[in-house]
Design a protein around this motif. Structure first.
Motif, mmCIF file in Angstrom:
data_model
loop_
_atom_site.group_PDB
_atom_site.id
_atom_site.type_symbol
_atom_site.label_atom_id
_atom_site.label_comp_id
_atom_site.label_asym_id
_atom_site.label_seq_id
_atom_site.Cartn_x
_atom_site.Cartn_y
_atom_site.Cartn_z
ATOM 1 N N GLY A 1 0.821 -1.210 0.000
ATOM 2 C CA GLY A 1 0.000 0.000 0.000
ATOM 3 C C GLY A 1 0.844 1.243 0.000
ATOM 4 N N ALA A 2 0.220 2.393 -0.133
ATOM 5 C CA ALA A 2 0.928 3.665 -0.196
ATOM 6 C C ALA A 2 1.532 3.966 1.160
ATOM 7 N N GLY A 3 2.701 4.561 1.111
ATOM 8 C CA GLY A 3 3.365 4.977 2.335
ATOM 9 C C GLY A 3 3.009 6.402 2.671
ATOM 10 N N VAL A 4 3.804 7.014 3.542
ATOM 11 C CA VAL A 4 3.616 8.418 3.905
ATOM 12 C C VAL A 4 4.113 9.280 2.746
ATOM 13 N N SER A 5 3.265 10.193 2.320
ATOM 14 C CA SER A 5 3.595 11.040 1.185
ATOM 15 C C SER A 5 3.786 12.477 1.639
ATOM 16 N N GLN A 6 4.882 13.081 1.215
ATOM 17 C CA GLN A 6 5.151 14.470 1.568
ATOM 18 C C GLN A 6 5.328 15.293 0.303
ATOM 19 N N THR A 7 4.674 16.433 0.292
ATOM 20 C CA THR A 7 4.809 17.332 -0.854
ATOM 21 C C THR A 7 4.997 18.766 -0.378
ATOM 22 N N PRO A 8 5.771 19.568 -1.139
ATOM 23 C CA PRO A 8 6.606 19.125 -2.247
ATOM 24 C C PRO A 8 7.835 18.370 -1.755
ATOM 25 N N SER A 9 8.568 17.766 -2.646
ATOM 26 C CA SER A 9 9.800 17.093 -2.225
ATOM 27 C C SER A 9 10.905 18.113 -2.003
ATOM 28 N N ASN A 10 10.843 19.191 -2.739
ATOM 29 C CA ASN A 10 11.801 20.288 -2.590
ATOM 30 C C ASN A 10 11.069 21.611 -2.625
ATOM 31 N N LYS A 11 11.518 22.543 -1.786
ATOM 32 C CA LYS A 11 10.923 23.861 -1.764
ATOM 33 C C LYS A 11 12.022 24.890 -1.528
ATOM 34 N N VAL A 12 12.120 25.837 -2.457
ATOM 35 C CA VAL A 12 13.064 26.942 -2.293
ATOM 36 C C VAL A 12 12.250 28.210 -2.111
ATOM 37 N N THR A 13 12.567 28.954 -1.083
ATOM 38 C CA THR A 13 11.830 30.175 -0.807
ATOM 39 C C THR A 13 12.788 31.267 -0.365
ATOM 40 N N GLU A 14 12.331 32.480 -0.440
ATOM 41 C CA GLU A 14 13.160 33.600 -0.013
ATOM 42 C C GLU A 14 12.935 33.891 1.462
ATOM 43 N N LYS A 15 13.950 34.375 2.074
ATOM 44 C CA LYS A 15 13.871 34.782 3.485
ATOM 45 C C LYS A 15 12.686 35.719 3.679
ATOM 46 N N GLY A 16 11.916 35.435 4.732
ATOM 47 C CA GLY A 16 10.758 36.273 5.045
ATOM 48 C C GLY A 16 9.439 35.768 4.486
ATOM 49 N N LYS A 17 9.512 34.805 3.566
ATOM 50 C CA LYS A 17 8.281 34.291 2.966
ATOM 51 C C LYS A 17 7.621 33.240 3.868
ATOM 52 N N TYR A 18 6.390 32.931 3.500
ATOM 53 C CA TYR A 18 5.597 31.924 4.210
ATOM 54 C C TYR A 18 5.585 30.636 3.391
ATOM 55 N N VAL A 19 5.713 29.494 4.058
ATOM 56 C CA VAL A 19 5.673 28.214 3.351
ATOM 57 C C VAL A 19 4.752 27.232 4.065
ATOM 58 N N GLU A 20 4.211 26.333 3.280
ATOM 59 C CA GLU A 20 3.398 25.237 3.816
ATOM 60 C C GLU A 20 3.948 23.929 3.284
ATOM 61 N N LEU A 21 4.101 22.978 4.168
ATOM 62 C CA LEU A 21 4.577 21.652 3.810
ATOM 63 C C LEU A 21 3.474 20.663 4.156
ATOM 64 N N ARG A 22 3.227 19.746 3.226
ATOM 65 C CA ARG A 22 2.078 18.853 3.389
ATOM 66 C C ARG A 22 2.526 17.420 3.658
ATOM 67 N N CYS A 23 1.739 16.745 4.480
ATOM 68 C CA CYS A 23 1.998 15.325 4.777
ATOM 69 C C CYS A 23 0.704 14.533 4.671
ATOM 70 N N ASP A 24 0.745 13.486 3.848
ATOM 71 C CA ASP A 24 -0.369 12.534 3.747
ATOM 72 C C ASP A 24 0.054 11.254 4.450
#
Lengths: 116, 116
Positions: free
Chosen positions: A1-24
């Motif tokens: 069956g499917a394992g734990v999925s995380q998206t995105p696999s890579n994220k590049v952002t600039e200092k001061g920005k907001y990010v969201e990381l997802r986990c299924d």
């Protein structure tokens, strides 16, 4: 069956920005964990959910970090006003739950966050 | 406070040779003990765990570990290393006395290289 999925696999952002990381998590797993792994270090615990509620958020480094799991399945780790020191691999794990530590953790492949 | 020490940052062994990766922990009582393996680009995979009972535990992929209370150690061993064993290995301890199930303390890891 499917394992734990995380998206995105890579994220590049600039200092001061907001990010969201997802986990299924694996379907049916009630427990969900977030860890952070900096370069050359082992994973460090951030937060643990049992169902929808955060049962232990003692590892969150400061109030710029927040995580939710509104329906007891998918979780989102949110980082505000990112700093270069937030650059790391963010790991998610899930387990069937239950008492004690008999429920093994199943880890995703992680999201590599780079703050420039 | 709990801590885990993996004194070897990098180990190189020849294929077919035996392997021992060291792990020492600091904990007030007998903790839960784990070894995880992380291959490049992959999530952490549980190799074995010790909760109680027989101090020699068998894991997957031919690995074993021995809990030695007197030395506060939980060293990982394999009698004959295969090239596919090249990866990073993490020792971890868990809180037996409560707290969240997945709030593990990880060591910094030992990177294993295997030469032909």
């Amino acid at each position: 069956g499917a394992g734990v999925s995380q998206t995105p696999s890579n994220k590049v952002t600039e200092k001061g920005k907001y990010v969201e990381l997802r986990c299924d998590p694996i379907s049916g797993h009630t427990a969900l964990y977030w860890y952070r792994q900096s370069l050359g270090q082992g994973p460090e615990f951030l937060i643990y959910f049992q169902g929808t509620g955060a049962a232990d958020d003692s590892g969150l480094p400061n109030d710029r970090f927040f995580a939710v799991r509104p329906e007891g399945s998918v979780s989102t780790l949110k980082i505000q006003r990112t700093e270069r020191g937030d650059s790391a691999v963010y790991l998610c794990a899930s387990s069937p739950g239950g008492t004690g530590m008999n429920s093994p953790l199943h880890f995703g492949n992680g999201t590599r966050l780079t703050v420039t | 406070a709990q801590s885990v020490t993996q004194p070897d940052i990098h180990i190189t062994v020849s294929e077919g040779a035996s392997l021992e990766l060291r792990c020492n922990y600091s904990y007030g009582a007998t903790p839960y003990l784990f070894w995880y393996v992380q291959s490049p680009g992959q999530g952490l995979q549980l190799l074995l765990k010790y909760f109680s009972g027989d101090t020699l535990v068998q894991g997957i992929k031919g690995f074993e570990a021995e809990f030695k209370r007197s030395q506060s150690s939980f060293n990982l061993r394999k009698p004959s290393v295969h090239w596919s064993d090249a990866a990073e290995y993490f020792c971890a301890v868990g809180d037996r006395d409560g707290g969240s199930q997945g709030n593990l303390i990880f060591g910094k890891g030992t990177k294993l290289s295997v030469k032909p």
